[in-house]
Enzyme design. Structure first.
Site, mmCIF file in Angstrom:
data_model
loop_
_atom_site.group_PDB
_atom_site.id
_atom_site.type_symbol
_atom_site.label_atom_id
_atom_site.label_comp_id
_atom_site.label_asym_id
_atom_site.label_seq_id
_atom_site.Cartn_x
_atom_site.Cartn_y
_atom_site.Cartn_z
ATOM 1 N N ALA A 238 0.864 -1.183 0.000
ATOM 2 C CA ALA A 238 0.000 0.000 0.000
ATOM 3 C C ALA A 238 0.895 1.226 0.000
ATOM 4 C CB ALA A 238 -0.879 -0.025 1.242
ATOM 5 N N GLY B 124 0.733 -5.037 0.765
ATOM 6 C CA GLY B 124 -0.432 -5.074 -0.115
ATOM 7 C C GLY B 124 -0.116 -5.673 -1.482
ATOM 8 N N GLU C 242 4.595 -5.332 7.054
ATOM 9 C CA GLU C 242 3.844 -4.277 7.751
ATOM 10 C C GLU C 242 4.288 -4.124 9.206
ATOM 11 O OE1 GLU C 242 2.532 -6.618 5.788
ATOM 12 O OE2 GLU C 242 0.940 -5.781 4.529
ATOM 13 N N GLU D 20 -0.416 -9.269 -0.956
ATOM 14 C CA GLU D 20 -1.852 -9.533 -0.763
ATOM 15 C C GLU D 20 -2.604 -9.471 -2.092
ATOM 16 O OE1 GLU D 20 -1.917 -6.491 2.282
ATOM 17 O OE2 GLU D 20 -2.684 -7.929 3.727
HETATM 18 N N1 CAA Z 1 4.624 3.220 -0.384
HETATM 19 C C1 CAA Z 1 5.071 4.402 -0.857
HETATM 20 N N2 CAA Z 1 6.271 4.575 -1.441
HETATM 21 C C2 CAA Z 1 7.052 3.478 -1.588
HETATM 22 C C3 CAA Z 1 6.654 2.217 -1.123
HETATM 23 C C4 CAA Z 1 5.360 2.100 -0.514
HETATM 24 N N3 CAA Z 1 4.875 0.925 -0.066
HETATM 25 N N4 CAA Z 1 7.637 1.320 -1.380
HETATM 26 C C5 CAA Z 1 8.621 2.015 -1.992
HETATM 27 N N5 CAA Z 1 8.275 3.320 -2.111
HETATM 28 C C6 CAA Z 1 9.060 4.401 -2.724
HETATM 29 C C7 CAA Z 1 10.179 4.854 -1.813
HETATM 30 O O1 CAA Z 1 9.703 5.774 -0.841
HETATM 31 C C8 CAA Z 1 11.145 5.472 -2.807
HETATM 32 O O2 CAA Z 1 10.648 6.742 -3.142
HETATM 33 P P1 CAA Z 1 11.683 8.008 -3.137
HETATM 34 O O3 CAA Z 1 12.627 7.698 -4.266
HETATM 35 O O4 CAA Z 1 10.798 9.178 -3.411
HETATM 36 O O5 CAA Z 1 12.350 8.016 -1.804
HETATM 37 C C9 CAA Z 1 10.969 4.592 -4.044
HETATM 38 O O6 CAA Z 1 9.724 3.915 -3.878
HETATM 39 C C10 CAA Z 1 12.057 3.539 -4.191
HETATM 40 O O7 CAA Z 1 12.121 2.795 -2.981
HETATM 41 P P2 CAA Z 1 13.482 2.588 -2.146
HETATM 42 O O8 CAA Z 1 14.403 3.720 -2.387
HETATM 43 O O9 CAA Z 1 13.101 2.282 -0.741
HETATM 44 O O10 CAA Z 1 14.034 1.295 -2.898
HETATM 45 P P3 CAA Z 1 14.962 0.146 -2.271
HETATM 46 O O11 CAA Z 1 15.347 -0.722 -3.424
HETATM 47 O O12 CAA Z 1 16.010 0.713 -1.429
HETATM 48 O O13 CAA Z 1 13.968 -0.692 -1.303
HETATM 49 C C11 CAA Z 1 11.922 -1.840 -0.699
HETATM 50 C C12 CAA Z 1 12.889 -1.402 -1.839
HETATM 51 C C13 CAA Z 1 12.599 -2.870 0.197
HETATM 52 C C14 CAA Z 1 10.707 -2.465 -1.367
HETATM 53 C C15 CAA Z 1 11.526 -0.600 0.134
HETATM 54 O O14 CAA Z 1 11.089 0.422 -0.736
HETATM 55 C C16 CAA Z 1 10.414 -0.862 1.116
HETATM 56 O O15 CAA Z 1 10.659 -1.422 2.167
HETATM 57 N N6 CAA Z 1 9.168 -0.451 0.786
HETATM 58 C C17 CAA Z 1 8.043 -0.559 1.678
HETATM 59 C C18 CAA Z 1 7.534 -1.985 1.767
HETATM 60 C C19 CAA Z 1 6.400 -2.066 2.752
HETATM 61 O O16 CAA Z 1 6.539 -1.793 3.928
HETATM 62 N N7 CAA Z 1 5.184 -2.456 2.271
HETATM 63 C C20 CAA Z 1 4.010 -2.566 3.104
HETATM 64 C C21 CAA Z 1 3.195 -1.298 3.004
HETATM 65 S S1 CAA Z 1 1.829 -1.266 4.132
HETATM 66 C C22 CAA Z 1 0.646 -2.257 3.449
HETATM 67 O O17 CAA Z 1 0.813 -2.794 2.384
HETATM 68 C C23 CAA Z 1 -0.636 -2.408 4.255
HETATM 69 C C24 CAA Z 1 -1.585 -3.455 3.770
HETATM 70 O O18 CAA Z 1 -1.569 -4.573 4.210
HETATM 71 C C25 CAA Z 1 -2.620 -3.100 2.766
#
Ligand code: CAA
Length: 263
Positions: free
Chosen positions: A71, A114, A137, A117
Protein backbone atom coordinates in the site's frame (compact mmCIF):
# COMPACT_ATOMS: atom_id res chain seq x y z
CA UNK A 1 -5.67 -12.71 -32.63
CA UNK A 2 -7.01 -9.37 -31.41
CA UNK A 3 -4.38 -7.09 -29.93
CA UNK A 4 -5.63 -3.72 -28.75
CA UNK A 5 -3.30 -0.80 -28.28
CA UNK A 6 -2.51 -0.27 -24.58
CA UNK A 7 -4.74 2.25 -22.81
CA UNK A 8 -2.83 4.23 -20.22
CA UNK A 9 -4.69 5.38 -17.16
CA UNK A 10 -2.52 7.59 -14.94
CA UNK A 11 -1.32 4.66 -12.88
CA UNK A 12 -2.26 1.50 -14.75
CA UNK A 13 -2.03 0.41 -18.37
CA UNK A 14 -4.62 -1.97 -19.79
CA UNK A 15 -4.53 -3.88 -23.06
CA UNK A 16 -6.11 -6.90 -24.70
CA UNK A 17 -4.27 -9.78 -26.34
CA UNK A 18 -6.66 -12.27 -27.93
CA UNK A 19 -9.06 -13.26 -25.16
CA UNK A 20 -6.73 -12.06 -22.39
CA UNK A 21 -7.23 -8.74 -20.61
CA UNK A 22 -3.95 -7.34 -19.30
CA UNK A 23 -3.60 -4.88 -16.41
CA UNK A 24 -0.15 -3.46 -15.71
CA UNK A 25 0.52 -1.39 -12.60
CA UNK A 26 2.43 1.67 -13.71
CA UNK A 27 4.01 3.62 -10.83
CA UNK A 28 7.65 2.62 -11.31
CA UNK A 29 9.05 5.55 -9.29
CA UNK A 30 7.43 4.23 -6.12
CA UNK A 31 7.84 0.54 -6.93
CA UNK A 32 4.18 0.32 -7.95
CA UNK A 33 2.92 1.24 -4.48
CA UNK A 34 -0.82 0.67 -4.37
CA UNK A 35 -2.36 4.08 -3.85
CA UNK A 36 -6.13 4.30 -3.40
CA UNK A 37 -6.42 5.45 -6.99
CA UNK A 38 -4.33 2.58 -8.40
CA UNK A 39 -6.48 0.08 -6.49
CA UNK A 40 -9.61 1.77 -7.84
CA UNK A 41 -8.23 1.53 -11.40
CA UNK A 42 -7.26 -2.12 -10.99
CA UNK A 43 -10.67 -3.09 -9.64
CA UNK A 44 -12.54 -1.13 -12.30
CA UNK A 45 -10.51 -2.69 -15.11
CA UNK A 46 -11.01 -6.19 -13.65
CA UNK A 47 -14.77 -5.56 -13.51
CA UNK A 48 -14.78 -4.24 -17.07
CA UNK A 49 -12.93 -7.31 -18.33
CA UNK A 50 -15.19 -9.56 -16.27
CA UNK A 51 -18.29 -8.14 -17.98
CA UNK A 52 -16.77 -8.63 -21.46
CA UNK A 53 -17.73 -12.05 -22.89
CA UNK A 54 -14.71 -11.93 -25.22
CA UNK A 55 -12.29 -11.87 -22.27
CA UNK A 56 -11.62 -15.32 -20.84
CA UNK A 57 -8.63 -14.64 -18.57
CA UNK A 58 -7.02 -11.62 -16.90
CA UNK A 59 -3.29 -11.07 -16.42
CA UNK A 60 -2.14 -8.68 -13.68
CA UNK A 61 1.47 -7.55 -13.61
CA UNK A 62 3.86 -4.80 -12.57
CA UNK A 63 7.37 -4.38 -13.94
CA UNK A 64 10.65 -6.24 -13.55
CA UNK A 65 11.70 -4.40 -10.36
CA UNK A 66 8.37 -4.60 -8.55
CA UNK A 67 4.98 -6.22 -8.85
CA UNK A 68 3.97 -3.85 -6.04
CA UNK A 69 5.84 -2.81 -2.86
CA UNK A 70 2.64 -2.54 -0.81
CA UNK A 71 0.00 0.00 0.00
CA UNK A 72 1.15 3.57 -0.51
CA UNK A 73 2.64 4.32 2.92
CA UNK A 74 2.54 8.05 2.29
CA UNK A 75 -1.25 7.92 1.99
CA UNK A 76 -1.64 5.86 5.13
CA UNK A 77 0.71 7.69 7.45
CA UNK A 78 -1.70 10.29 8.85
CA UNK A 79 -4.88 8.22 8.75
CA UNK A 80 -6.96 7.86 11.92
CA UNK A 81 -8.82 4.77 13.13
CA UNK A 82 -12.13 6.39 12.21
CA UNK A 83 -10.94 7.33 8.72
CA UNK A 84 -9.65 3.80 8.13
CA UNK A 85 -12.81 2.15 9.44
CA UNK A 86 -15.24 4.46 7.65
CA UNK A 87 -13.48 4.58 4.27
CA UNK A 88 -14.51 2.29 1.44
CA UNK A 89 -10.90 1.47 0.54
CA UNK A 90 -10.94 -2.10 1.76
CA UNK A 91 -14.23 -2.75 0.00
CA UNK A 92 -12.27 -2.66 -3.28
CA UNK A 93 -10.39 -5.77 -2.23
CA UNK A 94 -13.72 -7.56 -1.69
CA UNK A 95 -14.74 -6.59 -5.22
CA UNK A 96 -11.72 -8.50 -6.57
CA UNK A 97 -13.04 -11.61 -4.84
CA UNK A 98 -16.25 -11.31 -6.84
CA UNK A 99 -14.51 -11.43 -10.24
CA UNK A 100 -15.49 -14.68 -12.00
CA UNK A 101 -12.87 -14.58 -14.78
CA UNK A 102 -9.65 -16.40 -13.81
CA UNK A 103 -6.89 -13.94 -12.87
CA UNK A 104 -3.17 -14.75 -13.18
CA UNK A 105 -0.52 -12.62 -11.44
CA UNK A 106 2.84 -12.28 -13.23
CA UNK A 107 5.24 -11.31 -10.44
CA UNK A 108 8.80 -10.04 -10.74
CA UNK A 109 10.72 -8.24 -8.01
CA UNK A 110 8.99 -6.99 -4.88
CA UNK A 111 5.56 -8.29 -3.93
CA UNK A 112 5.42 -6.88 -0.42
CA UNK A 113 2.60 -6.00 1.96
CA UNK A 114 -0.43 -5.07 -0.12
CA UNK A 115 1.55 -6.22 -3.19
CA UNK A 116 1.81 -9.75 -1.80
CA UNK A 117 -1.85 -9.53 -0.76
CA UNK A 118 -2.86 -8.42 -4.25
CA UNK A 119 -0.94 -11.30 -5.85
CA UNK A 120 -2.67 -13.67 -3.44
CA UNK A 121 -6.08 -12.26 -4.48
CA UNK A 122 -5.31 -13.60 -7.95
CA UNK A 123 -6.10 -17.21 -8.78
CA UNK A 124 -2.54 -18.21 -9.49
CA UNK A 125 0.87 -16.63 -9.35
CA UNK A 126 3.63 -17.07 -11.93
CA UNK A 127 6.89 -15.80 -10.46
CA UNK A 128 10.15 -14.64 -11.94
CA UNK A 129 13.27 -16.03 -10.24
CA UNK A 130 13.77 -12.50 -8.91
CA UNK A 131 10.40 -12.32 -7.13
CA UNK A 132 10.41 -11.54 -3.41
CA UNK A 133 7.31 -12.03 -1.28
CA UNK A 134 6.74 -10.62 2.18
CA UNK A 135 4.38 -9.01 4.66
CA UNK A 136 6.65 -6.36 6.19
CA UNK A 137 3.84 -4.28 7.75
CA UNK A 138 5.15 -5.22 11.20
CA UNK A 139 8.27 -3.16 10.41
CA UNK A 140 6.19 0.00 10.03
CA UNK A 141 4.06 -0.46 13.14
CA UNK A 142 1.06 -2.21 11.70
CA UNK A 143 0.04 -5.63 10.37
CA UNK A 144 -1.35 -6.91 7.06
CA UNK A 145 -4.81 -5.49 6.48
CA UNK A 146 -5.84 -6.70 3.03
CA UNK A 147 -5.98 -10.42 3.64
CA UNK A 148 -2.32 -11.12 4.41
CA UNK A 149 -2.83 -12.96 7.69
CA UNK A 150 -5.64 -15.01 6.15
CA UNK A 151 -4.65 -15.81 2.56
CA UNK A 152 -0.96 -16.25 3.37
CA UNK A 153 -1.79 -18.69 6.19
CA UNK A 154 -4.10 -20.66 3.91
CA UNK A 155 -1.39 -20.74 1.21
CA UNK A 156 1.80 -21.48 3.16
CA UNK A 157 0.53 -22.78 6.51
CA UNK A 158 0.77 -21.33 10.02
CA UNK A 159 4.51 -21.76 10.64
CA UNK A 160 5.73 -19.82 7.60
CA UNK A 161 2.89 -17.28 7.81
CA UNK A 162 3.74 -16.49 11.45
CA UNK A 163 7.41 -16.20 10.57
CA UNK A 164 6.71 -13.76 7.72
CA UNK A 165 4.00 -11.72 9.47
CA UNK A 166 5.73 -11.45 12.87
CA UNK A 167 9.31 -10.90 11.72
CA UNK A 168 8.78 -9.32 8.30
CA UNK A 169 10.83 -12.13 6.75
CA UNK A 170 10.86 -12.05 2.97
CA UNK A 171 10.93 -15.22 0.89
CA UNK A 172 12.28 -15.64 -2.62
CA UNK A 173 10.55 -17.29 -5.56
CA UNK A 174 11.98 -20.76 -4.89
CA UNK A 175 10.81 -20.70 -1.27
CA UNK A 176 7.44 -19.39 -2.41
CA UNK A 177 7.19 -22.33 -4.81
CA UNK A 178 8.24 -24.82 -2.15
CA UNK A 179 5.59 -23.44 0.22
CA UNK A 180 2.77 -23.42 -2.33
CA UNK A 181 2.43 -19.66 -2.67
CA UNK A 182 3.20 -19.67 -6.41
CA UNK A 183 2.61 -22.33 -9.04
CA UNK A 184 5.55 -21.73 -11.40
CA UNK A 185 8.96 -20.03 -11.26
CA UNK A 186 10.74 -19.07 -14.49
CA UNK A 187 13.76 -16.93 -15.42
CA UNK A 188 13.06 -13.20 -15.25
CA UNK A 189 12.99 -12.70 -19.00
CA UNK A 190 10.19 -15.30 -19.30
CA UNK A 191 7.81 -14.50 -16.42
CA UNK A 192 5.41 -12.35 -18.42
CA UNK A 193 5.36 -14.72 -21.41
CA UNK A 194 4.80 -17.69 -19.13
CA UNK A 195 1.89 -15.94 -17.41
CA UNK A 196 0.46 -15.02 -20.83
CA UNK A 197 0.84 -18.67 -21.90
CA UNK A 198 -1.11 -19.75 -18.81
CA UNK A 199 -3.79 -17.12 -19.51
CA UNK A 200 -4.11 -18.27 -23.11
CA UNK A 201 -4.37 -21.90 -22.02
CA UNK A 202 -7.21 -20.96 -19.65
CA UNK A 203 -8.81 -18.75 -22.31
CA UNK A 204 -8.93 -21.72 -24.69
CA UNK A 205 -11.14 -23.74 -22.31
CA UNK A 206 -14.92 -23.61 -22.12
CA UNK A 207 -15.48 -20.30 -20.28
CA UNK A 208 -18.28 -21.51 -18.00
CA UNK A 209 -16.19 -24.52 -17.02
CA UNK A 210 -13.23 -22.26 -16.21
CA UNK A 211 -15.40 -19.93 -14.12
CA UNK A 212 -17.05 -22.79 -12.23
CA UNK A 213 -13.69 -24.49 -11.68
CA UNK A 214 -12.29 -21.23 -10.28
CA UNK A 215 -15.28 -20.91 -7.99
CA UNK A 216 -14.94 -24.48 -6.76
CA UNK A 217 -11.26 -24.14 -5.86
CA UNK A 218 -11.76 -20.66 -4.39
CA UNK A 219 -14.45 -21.92 -2.02
CA UNK A 220 -12.49 -25.02 -0.99
CA UNK A 221 -10.99 -23.49 2.10
CA UNK A 222 -14.12 -21.62 3.22
CA UNK A 223 -16.39 -24.58 3.87
CA UNK A 224 -16.53 -27.92 5.61
CA UNK A 225 -15.55 -30.78 3.28
CA UNK A 226 -19.12 -32.08 3.21
CA UNK A 227 -20.62 -28.72 2.22
CA UNK A 228 -17.80 -28.07 -0.26
CA UNK A 229 -18.24 -31.43 -1.99
CA UNK A 230 -21.97 -30.86 -2.34
CA UNK A 231 -21.28 -27.35 -3.66
CA UNK A 232 -18.77 -28.73 -6.16
CA UNK A 233 -21.31 -31.30 -7.36
CA UNK A 234 -23.84 -28.55 -8.09
CA UNK A 235 -21.29 -26.57 -10.10
CA UNK A 236 -20.39 -29.74 -11.99
CA UNK A 237 -24.06 -30.56 -12.77
CA UNK A 238 -24.63 -26.98 -13.95
CA UNK A 239 -22.05 -27.42 -16.71
CA UNK A 240 -24.22 -30.12 -18.29
CA UNK A 241 -26.60 -27.31 -19.24
CA UNK A 242 -23.95 -25.73 -21.51
CA UNK A 243 -23.42 -26.32 -25.23
CA UNK A 244 -19.69 -26.31 -24.54
CA UNK A 245 -19.97 -29.48 -22.44
CA UNK A 246 -21.63 -31.27 -25.38
CA UNK A 247 -18.98 -29.83 -27.73
CA UNK A 248 -16.07 -30.81 -25.48
CA UNK A 249 -17.23 -34.40 -25.15
CA UNK A 250 -18.22 -34.74 -28.83
CA UNK A 251 -14.80 -33.42 -29.85
CA UNK A 252 -13.15 -36.02 -27.62
CA UNK A 253 -15.21 -38.78 -29.22
CA UNK A 254 -14.54 -37.48 -32.73
CA UNK A 255 -10.81 -37.02 -31.99
CA UNK A 256 -10.79 -33.31 -32.93
CA UNK A 257 -10.13 -30.01 -31.16
CA UNK A 258 -13.22 -28.59 -29.44
CA UNK A 259 -14.63 -25.27 -30.58
CA UNK A 260 -16.08 -23.58 -27.55
CA UNK A 261 -18.62 -20.82 -27.95
CA UNK A 262 -19.06 -19.75 -24.35
CA UNK A 263 -22.66 -21.05 -24.40
N1 CAA B 1 4.62 3.22 -0.38
C1 CAA B 1 5.07 4.40 -0.86
N2 CAA B 1 6.27 4.58 -1.44
C2 CAA B 1 7.05 3.48 -1.59
C3 CAA B 1 6.65 2.22 -1.12
C4 CAA B 1 5.36 2.10 -0.51
N3 CAA B 1 4.88 0.92 -0.07
N4 CAA B 1 7.64 1.32 -1.38
C5 CAA B 1 8.62 2.02 -1.99
N5 CAA B 1 8.27 3.32 -2.11
C6 CAA B 1 9.06 4.40 -2.72
C7 CAA B 1 10.18 4.85 -1.81
O1 CAA B 1 9.70 5.77 -0.84
C8 CAA B 1 11.14 5.47 -2.81
O2 CAA B 1 10.65 6.74 -3.14
P1 CAA B 1 11.68 8.01 -3.14
O3 CAA B 1 12.63 7.70 -4.27
O4 CAA B 1 10.80 9.18 -3.41
O5 CAA B 1 12.35 8.02 -1.80
C9 CAA B 1 10.97 4.59 -4.04
O6 CAA B 1 9.72 3.91 -3.88
C10 CAA B 1 12.06 3.54 -4.19
O7 CAA B 1 12.12 2.80 -2.98
P2 CAA B 1 13.48 2.59 -2.15
O8 CAA B 1 14.40 3.72 -2.39
O9 CAA B 1 13.10 2.28 -0.74
O10 CAA B 1 14.03 1.29 -2.90
P3 CAA B 1 14.96 0.15 -2.27
O11 CAA B 1 15.35 -0.72 -3.42
O12 CAA B 1 16.01 0.71 -1.43
O13 CAA B 1 13.97 -0.69 -1.30
C11 CAA B 1 11.92 -1.84 -0.70
C12 CAA B 1 12.89 -1.40 -1.84
C13 CAA B 1 12.60 -2.87 0.20
C14 CAA B 1 10.71 -2.47 -1.37
C15 CAA B 1 11.53 -0.60 0.13
O14 CAA B 1 11.09 0.42 -0.74
C16 CAA B 1 10.41 -0.86 1.12
O15 CAA B 1 10.66 -1.42 2.17
N6 CAA B 1 9.17 -0.45 0.79
C17 CAA B 1 8.04 -0.56 1.68
C18 CAA B 1 7.53 -1.98 1.77
C19 CAA B 1 6.40 -2.07 2.75
O16 CAA B 1 6.54 -1.79 3.93
N7 CAA B 1 5.18 -2.46 2.27
C20 CAA B 1 4.01 -2.57 3.10
C21 CAA B 1 3.19 -1.30 3.00
S1 CAA B 1 1.83 -1.27 4.13
C22 CAA B 1 0.65 -2.26 3.45
O17 CAA B 1 0.81 -2.79 2.38
C23 CAA B 1 -0.64 -2.41 4.25
C24 CAA B 1 -1.59 -3.46 3.77
O18 CAA B 1 -1.57 -4.57 4.21
C25 CAA B 1 -2.62 -3.10 2.77
Amino acid sequence: MAVEAPVADSDIVTSVEGAVGVVRINRPKVLNALSYSVMQSIVESFEKFDRDPEIRAILLTGDERAFAAGADIKELEDATVVEMAMSQQMERWDRIRRISTPIVAAVSGFALGGGCELAMCCDLIIASETAVFGQPEIDIGVMPGAGGTQRLTRAVGKAMAMDMVLTGRRIDAREALAHGLVSRVVPMELYYDEAMKVCKAIAAKAPMAARMAKEGVSRALDMSLETALSYERRLFYLLFGTEDQKEGMAAFREKRKPEYKGK
